[in-house]
Design a protein around this motif. Sequence first.
Motif, PDB file in Angstrom:
ATOM      1  N   PHE A  22       0.841  -1.203   0.000  1.00  0.00           N
ATOM      2  CA  PHE A  22       0.000   0.000   0.000  1.00  0.00           C
ATOM      3  C   PHE A  22       0.872   1.246   0.000  1.00  0.00           C
ATOM      4  CE2 PHE A  22      -2.104   3.491   2.126  1.00  0.00           C
ATOM      5  CZ  PHE A  22      -3.395   3.479   1.634  1.00  0.00           C
ATOM      6  N   ARG A  23       1.807   1.292   0.915  1.00  0.00           N
ATOM      7  CA  ARG A  23       2.684   2.467   1.018  1.00  0.00           C
ATOM      8  C   ARG A  23       3.578   2.608  -0.201  1.00  0.00           C
ATOM      9  NH1 ARG A  23       5.082   5.395   5.651  1.00  0.00           N
ATOM     10  NH2 ARG A  23       6.880   6.521   4.853  1.00  0.00           N
ATOM     11  N   GLY A  34      -3.509   1.953  -2.347  1.00  0.00           N
ATOM     12  CA  GLY A  34      -2.440   2.947  -2.394  1.00  0.00           C
ATOM     13  C   GLY A  34      -2.644   3.955  -3.504  1.00  0.00           C
ATOM     14  N   GLN A  64      -2.647  -2.641  -3.338  1.00  0.00           N
ATOM     15  CA  GLN A  64      -2.041  -1.756  -4.334  1.00  0.00           C
ATOM     16  C   GLN A  64      -3.049  -0.746  -4.864  1.00  0.00           C
ATOM     17  OE1 GLN A  64      -0.667  -4.920  -6.853  1.00  0.00           O
ATOM     18  NE2 GLN A  64       1.408  -4.875  -6.039  1.00  0.00           N
ATOM     19  N   TYR A 115       1.588   4.214  -2.946  1.00  0.00           N
ATOM     20  CA  TYR A 115       1.358   5.614  -2.581  1.00  0.00           C
ATOM     21  C   TYR A 115       2.619   6.444  -2.827  1.00  0.00           C
ATOM     22  CZ  TYR A 115       0.079   9.751   0.076  1.00  0.00           C
ATOM     23  OH  TYR A 115      -0.196  11.053   0.448  1.00  0.00           O
TER      24      TYR A 115
END
Length: 311
Positions: A128-129, A165, A162, A132
Motif C-alpha cells: 500500500f505504502r 495505495g 495496491q 502511494y
Amino acid sequence: MGYRPDPALSALVSHRQGINRPGDGANLAFLTDLGEDHLNAYYQGIFDGAKAEVKAMGYCIERFDFHKYPNPSAVGRVLEQRGVAGLIVCPIHESRVLNEFPWEKFSNVGFLLPIYHPQVHMVRDNSFRTVYEAFMTAARRGYRRPGLVIYTERRSANTIRQLGGQYAAQASYKDWIDPLDPLILSSTPHDTERIREWLKVQRADCVICTNTTLFWILQDMGLRIPDDLGFITLWLEPNDPGFSGFTPRTGQIGQVLVNLLDGLIKRNERGLAEHPIVSLVNRVWVEGKTLPMRRAETISDSEVFDENLLP
C-alpha cells in the motif's frame, strides 16, 4: 499473589537458553509448496536473511517442500521427528495443505499473503505504502497523469492493497494529478492490445508497474522511455540497472520472521493464532534514469500530504 516478572531476568534466561540451544538438526523449517528444487530470487532473499539471523541466534533452518512427501500429515511427522519447533510458512497454493497439516504441533509465522493462508502471524511488504510513494514521487517530479498497471494472479489480496495505495494517493494529490483508471493484467500472456488501448484512453504520462516486464513491451510498441513516458517499477530486481523504482528488503523480512518466531517458541505459543498480527516492511526507493523531472512547477514538501502518517 502480586507477582510481576522481571524483564532483566527474563532476558538473562532467554540468553542462556539461546547459548545452550543445540546446533545440529533443523530447529526451524522454511515450509513451501512450490514444487521446485530452487527458490525464485524473492523467496531466496527471504530464506538467506532468515539463515543469517538463525545462525546468530543459535538455531538451524532447513527448507521442506510439501511436494516431496505423500501428504501434508507426512510432512508434519518428519518435522516432528527432526525436532523442528517453529515454521516459516511460504505462500500456500493447495487447500489440502491448509486443512491437513498439524499446525498445532509447531510455532508458526508466514510472509506475504498466499491464496490459502493459515491464521499465523505475518510479515510482508508494505505494498500500500509503496504504491502511494510511487504516485507521490511522480507528482513531485511534475507528472500530471501517472497510471498504475498491475500484473497479478487469481485471488491476489495484494492487488487490493495496491489499488488502495493508488486511490489514497489520487485523493491526497487531487490538485496535482488526474485520477486515471488502473490496468489489471494476468501474469501471462502479455496483452499488448489492452495495454495500447489503456494508454490511448487514459493518456498516461507516467506508468507505475508492479514489475519491469511492461518496460520492454512499451519499448516494443515504439514508446521512448523516459522521453515519451516516465516509468516506475514497484519490483526492482538486482539485475535491473537504470530503472527508477522500489526494491524489496527481502533480507530484513527474513530477519523479522525469525525474531517473531523465536519469541513464539520461547513463550511456547503453538498452533494457529486467534488474532494474527501483520508486520510491514517498507520497500526502498532506488534512483534510476526512467523518471526524470518533467515540469518546473513541482510540489513543495510543505504542500503534500505527510507520508509519515501512512502505515
